[in-house]
Design an enzyme around this catalytic site. Sequence first.
Site, PDB file in Angstrom:
ATOM      1  N   ASP A 109      63.768 120.685  63.672  1.00  0.00           N
ATOM      2  CA  ASP A 109      64.840 119.684  63.576  1.00  0.00           C
ATOM      3  C   ASP A 109      66.091 120.199  62.885  1.00  0.00           C
ATOM      4  OD1 ASP A 109      63.083 117.914  64.818  1.00  0.00           O
ATOM      5  OD2 ASP A 109      62.256 117.241  62.899  1.00  0.00           O
ATOM      6  N   LYS A 149      68.911 122.452  66.706  1.00  0.00           N
ATOM      7  CA  LYS A 149      68.939 123.476  67.771  1.00  0.00           C
ATOM      8  C   LYS A 149      69.581 122.924  69.053  1.00  0.00           C
ATOM      9  CE  LYS A 149      64.474 123.664  67.292  1.00  0.00           C
ATOM     10  NZ  LYS A 149      64.252 122.899  66.061  1.00  0.00           N
ATOM     11  N   GLY A 165      61.945 117.438  69.908  1.00  0.00           N
ATOM     12  CA  GLY A 165      62.925 116.399  70.199  1.00  0.00           C
ATOM     13  C   GLY A 165      64.281 116.974  69.863  1.00  0.00           C
ATOM     14  N   HIS A 166      65.059 117.291  70.880  1.00  0.00           N
ATOM     15  CA  HIS A 166      66.356 117.940  70.674  1.00  0.00           C
ATOM     16  C   HIS A 166      67.461 116.945  71.009  1.00  0.00           C
ATOM     17  CE1 HIS A 166      64.388 122.182  71.142  1.00  0.00           C
ATOM     18  NE2 HIS A 166      63.891 121.469  70.160  1.00  0.00           N
ATOM     19  N   GLN A 197      60.681 123.711  67.583  1.00  0.00           N
ATOM     20  CA  GLN A 197      60.106 123.750  66.230  1.00  0.00           C
ATOM     21  C   GLN A 197      60.912 124.722  65.351  1.00  0.00           C
ATOM     22  OE1 GLN A 197      57.391 123.998  69.016  1.00  0.00           O
ATOM     23  NE2 GLN A 197      57.999 121.882  68.931  1.00  0.00           N
TER      24      GLN A 197
HETATM   25  P1  GDP Z   1      66.420 119.930  66.875  1.00  0.00           P
HETATM   26  O1  GDP Z   1      65.011 119.506  67.101  1.00  0.00           O
HETATM   27  O2  GDP Z   1      66.508 121.207  66.103  1.00  0.00           O
HETATM   28  O3  GDP Z   1      67.245 119.981  68.119  1.00  0.00           O
HETATM   29  O4  GDP Z   1      67.074 118.811  65.934  1.00  0.00           O
HETATM   30  P2  GDP Z   1      66.906 117.223  66.093  1.00  0.00           P
HETATM   31  O5  GDP Z   1      67.726 116.760  67.229  1.00  0.00           O
HETATM   32  O6  GDP Z   1      65.485 116.818  66.063  1.00  0.00           O
HETATM   33  O7  GDP Z   1      67.500 116.738  64.708  1.00  0.00           O
HETATM   34  C1  GDP Z   1      68.798 117.026  64.309  1.00  0.00           C
HETATM   35  C2  GDP Z   1      69.537 115.703  64.070  1.00  0.00           C
HETATM   36  O8  GDP Z   1      70.726 115.960  63.357  1.00  0.00           O
HETATM   37  C3  GDP Z   1      69.964 115.014  65.349  1.00  0.00           C
HETATM   38  O9  GDP Z   1      69.964 113.621  65.140  1.00  0.00           O
HETATM   39  C4  GDP Z   1      71.385 115.523  65.557  1.00  0.00           C
HETATM   40  O10 GDP Z   1      72.200 114.601  66.293  1.00  0.00           O
HETATM   41  C5  GDP Z   1      71.862 115.613  64.144  1.00  0.00           C
HETATM   42  N1  GDP Z   1      72.848 116.667  63.856  1.00  0.00           N
HETATM   43  C6  GDP Z   1      72.954 117.912  64.387  1.00  0.00           C
HETATM   44  N2  GDP Z   1      73.936 118.598  63.787  1.00  0.00           N
HETATM   45  C7  GDP Z   1      74.448 117.784  62.844  1.00  0.00           C
HETATM   46  C8  GDP Z   1      75.494 117.927  61.862  1.00  0.00           C
HETATM   47  O11 GDP Z   1      76.111 118.949  61.707  1.00  0.00           O
HETATM   48  N3  GDP Z   1      75.712 116.839  61.051  1.00  0.00           N
HETATM   49  C9  GDP Z   1      75.027 115.674  61.166  1.00  0.00           C
HETATM   50  N4  GDP Z   1      75.312 114.683  60.324  1.00  0.00           N
HETATM   51  N5  GDP Z   1      74.053 115.521  62.078  1.00  0.00           N
HETATM   52  C10 GDP Z   1      73.772 116.542  62.893  1.00  0.00           C
HETATM   53  P1  IMO Z   2      61.750 120.346  67.202  1.00  0.00           P
HETATM   54  O1  IMO Z   2      61.796 121.267  68.394  1.00  0.00           O
HETATM   55  C1  IMO Z   2      59.732 119.119  63.549  1.00  0.00           C
HETATM   56  C2  IMO Z   2      55.371 119.450  63.496  1.00  0.00           C
HETATM   57  C3  IMO Z   2      54.581 118.166  63.467  1.00  0.00           C
HETATM   58  C4  IMO Z   2      53.341 118.619  62.727  1.00  0.00           C
HETATM   59  C5  IMO Z   2      53.139 120.045  63.234  1.00  0.00           C
HETATM   60  C6  IMO Z   2      52.136 120.157  64.374  1.00  0.00           C
HETATM   61  O2  IMO Z   2      62.312 119.003  67.465  1.00  0.00           O
HETATM   62  O3  IMO Z   2      62.333 121.024  66.018  1.00  0.00           O
HETATM   63  P2  IMO Z   2      52.144 119.505  66.935  1.00  0.00           P
HETATM   64  O4  IMO Z   2      52.452 118.223  67.630  1.00  0.00           O
HETATM   65  O5  IMO Z   2      53.026 120.639  67.346  1.00  0.00           O
HETATM   66  O6  IMO Z   2      50.703 119.872  67.019  1.00  0.00           O
HETATM   67  O7  IMO Z   2      52.430 119.222  65.379  1.00  0.00           O
HETATM   68  O8  IMO Z   2      54.411 120.481  63.686  1.00  0.00           O
HETATM   69  N1  IMO Z   2      56.343 119.552  64.608  1.00  0.00           N
HETATM   70  C7  IMO Z   2      57.665 119.426  64.458  1.00  0.00           C
HETATM   71  N2  IMO Z   2      58.392 119.151  63.369  1.00  0.00           N
HETATM   72  N3  IMO Z   2      60.338 119.377  64.722  1.00  0.00           N
HETATM   73  C8  IMO Z   2      59.615 119.698  65.809  1.00  0.00           C
HETATM   74  O9  IMO Z   2      60.181 120.129  66.968  1.00  0.00           O
HETATM   75  C9  IMO Z   2      58.202 119.694  65.730  1.00  0.00           C
HETATM   76  N4  IMO Z   2      57.210 119.928  66.597  1.00  0.00           N
HETATM   77  C10 IMO Z   2      56.068 119.852  65.902  1.00  0.00           C
HETATM   78  O10 IMO Z   2      55.279 117.149  62.799  1.00  0.00           O
HETATM   79  O11 IMO Z   2      53.628 118.699  61.354  1.00  0.00           O
HETATM   80 MG    MG Z   3      63.790 117.847  66.712  1.00  0.00          MG
END
Ligand code: GDP
Ligand code: IMO
Ligand code: MG
Length: 422
Positions: free
Chosen positions: A13, A16, A40-41, A223
């Site tokens: 998270d 990416k 979840g991106h 991840q």
């Molecule tokens: P990912 O899994 O690495 O793609 O990240 P996620 O989407 O799960 O979580 C990142 C969260 O932070 C999302 O809700 C994005 O919209 C948000 N986000 C990304 N870059 C920034 C930033 O620079 N500032 C803020 N406030 N939010 C951001």
């Molecule tokens: P993105 O791509 C954050 C965590 C889960 C759990 C562990 C194992 O959005 O960054 P799994 O379902 O893979 O067997 O869970 O890994 N986990 C993540 N945490 N971002 C993710 O993906 C994750 N994918 C799995 O919360 O601790």
């Molecule tokens: Mg994510």
Amino acid sequence: MQIDVILGLQWGDEGKGKIVDFLAEQYDIVARFQGGPNAGHTLKFGGKKYVLHTVPSGIFRPRQINLIGNGVVLDPVVFERELRNLEESGVAFSRRLLVSRKAHLILPTHRWLDAASEAQKGISKIGSTLKGIGPTYMDKTGRNGLRVGDVELPGFREHYEALKNKHLELLKIYPAAPFDLEAAEQAWFACIDTLRTLPFVDSEYYLQDALSDGKRVLAEGAQGAMLDIDFGTYPYVTSSNTITAGVCTGLGVAPQRIGRVIGITKAYCTRVGGGPFPTELDNETGDLLRQAGQEFGSTTGRPRRCGWIDLPQLRYTIQLTGTTELCMTKIDVLNTFAEIAAATHYRIGGQPTTALPYDLCQADLEAVFKSYKGWECALDAAKTFEDLPVNARVFLEDLEAYLGVPFRMVSTGPEREKLLLR
Ligand code: GDP
Ligand code: IMO
Ligand code: MG
């Protein structure tokens, strides 16, 4: 040509999706190399928010090919929902979204097994996303898995039934967990039909040819490096290699093809699910970070655990991934903090160290912090790195000196355009 890589340096998270979406314009192909619907991106542009789980984050750019690599595990039901959302958003993907024949399929019973295994673990559960990730990768390495390419072969249904029956036997070792298999199966086969409508490719050949033809390829990680099956906080990890080595095995490209490795870190740190987290702030400051950063899972909606940025941890994952440049996201989340901090080392049994111990769960491990003065203002006006308030630059430059790799990008908001390049 070389293949560039974007991956997370923490526990996932890191943002990416946003960075891949931004950079995708400069590439011909965006390829996911591991993970599955546990990811979840999130992407934000044009006043709208999109969350992708299996589909690469280059899909909203009109020209780019998006490839789901062999290292990915794919749930046809989640995937079909993503495709429907894309259609509703008017995104034409039919000839731009390719799936590797060697990607593994998540069966309904993999999800059931994931849930049963987690329920049995009780308080020591991994906190898995319950998407069936662990059981699917177990079948892959156990040489029992069903792959996307099997869908095209005679005997697919028999192969499916054999694996399902094996799972049903396995489930007997767990306390009964409710699951409507019949309904899940029906939906699964309907979605397999949708999957069939996409082009399947032998992605290792496809990418080798593309690179030889001078095409620019960006590999998208899911991840984060601390969730890597080998080097993460085992057993509180995911079931794939999330580091750069995973690009080679998850796409079929040789190590010498790897070019830039863009490692992403938040300005602080989060983790979702169980497992050690040395800089966790289980207090009001942690709550403030969660609120300001809207730290709730994109896949499961769970509140994310929050803490300060951990420099020994980052140095470790920078080394493992061969990160050549850094990107800091969510620096704006710190705008209201008068003081911020970064862990510079740990104390284990009173002894200072910057090495991550075998077991990060050790009770006598304590993170030691350095504090920085906050900038206490909005960053919206900043258009270049130099426009950042001096305290923000001091923070970034100090981290850079510690980590030995430059910050080339700084993200100041979730929207596509909120990115400072350096
Ligand atoms: P990912 O899994 O690495 O793609 O990240 P996620 O989407 O799960 O979580 C990142 C969260 O932070 C999302 O809700 C994005 O919209 C948000 N986000 C990304 N870059 C920034 C930033 O620079 N500032 C803020 N406030 N939010 C951001
Ligand atoms: P993105 O791509 C954050 C965590 C889960 C759990 C562990 C194992 O959005 O960054 P799994 O379902 O893979 O067997 O869970 O890994 N986990 C993540 N945490 N971002 C993710 O993906 C994750 N994918 C799995 O919360 O601790
Ligand atoms: Mg994510």
